[in-house]
Design an enzyme around this catalytic site. Structure first.
Site: not given
Length: 275
Positions: A101, A124-126, A164
């Site tokens: 991303k 960010a990634d969750t 992250a």
């Protein structure tokens, strides 16, 4: 890039999108918390005069980032496909997705002649990981999928939430590759109340609060009624651990200020020490 994909926060309030599986129905909902005064930190003060991009359309991340008081913060969601194989494992998967991303938005905006090069890009990634099933859970696809997801998390007991964060900043020296990058992955254990009934889960699912969230629930809202306890960062479960974000921003900006101060192998590399 269309205007709908770019938003300047400034002093505006972040607005929640409609909580729907297809993200196209319903009316926007405001979910605001009191905004504290801006932190007076040197690196944040410097960023307040520069272009900063949050590569996410998540209203929760927008709200948490708004606490930092960055008037030139832009919301530019990444158009990168989130199609990495889940066989990577949860840690590698969430980090690779967030990195993808950030790099996609950097490539898009680094040479923006109208607005100029951004001073910082944050992505960010969750994900939620059902330990019992060994499955990575993202957003529910339908009401039936949503019900099954929450029942599975209740029956599993404890599950893990990984977020992250990836920060990118242009190098002052402009040496190859042109940017500094830092990463961190936060991990939180969440335990659902084993006595939560199917009736309560169904009632919660029908509120649609969790329809646009990884794991299908919002800890900051009604979803808290499903949770017995957490071990780790609360705002990590929401999707943007603020303390880790601050540390990451400070670190990547220090690395980007590399005019003759850092060897080549210290720039353009991911922050292995942070993971």
């Amino acid at each position: 890039m269309s205007d709908s994909k770019t938003h300047l926060l400034g002093n505006e309030d972040p607005i929640d999108p409609p909580p729907a599986y297809d993200s196209t129905t319903g009316k926007p909902m405001r979910g605001l918390l009191p905004r504290p005064p801006p932190l007076s930190l040197p690196y944040l003060n410097d960023l307040r005069t520069k272009r900063v991009i949050l590569a996410s359309q998540s209203p929760r991340r927008r709200q948490i980032m708004s606490y930092l008081g960055l008037p030139n913060l832009e919301i530019i969601p990444s158009n990168a496909e989130e199609d990495l194989p889940k066989s990577l494992g949860p840690f590698e998967y969430v980090l690779a997705t967030a990195t993808k991303k950030a790099q996609a938005v950097y490539a898009q905006e680094a040479d923006n002649e109208e607005r100029g090069e951004p001073a910082l890009i944050l992505a960010a990634d969750t994900i939620v990981v059902d330990l019992q099933a060994g499955a990575i859970l993202e957003k529910p696809r339908s009401e039936a999928h949503h019900l099954a997801m929450l029942r599975g998390l209740r029956d599993a007991g404890t599950h893990k939430v990984f977020t992250a964060l990836v920060a990118m900043a242009p190098l002052a020296s402009a040496r190859v590759p042109g940017y500094a990058i830092e990463t961190v992955v936060e991990e939180t254990d969440v335990r659902f109340d084993p006595e939560v009934s199917d009736e309560l889960i169904t009632a919660y699912v029908r509120t649609r609060e969790g329809a646009d969230k990884a794991g299908g629930y919002g800890l900051q809202g009604l979803g808290s009624i499903l949770v017995e306890k957490i071990d780790g960062s609360y705002d990590n479960v929401i999707g943007m651990p603020l303390k880790a974000t601050l540390k990451l921003i400070e670190k990547v900006l220090a690395k980007a200020d590399d005019e003759g101060s850092l060897p080549d192998d210290m720039v353009g590399s991911e922050g292995e020490d942070d993971m």
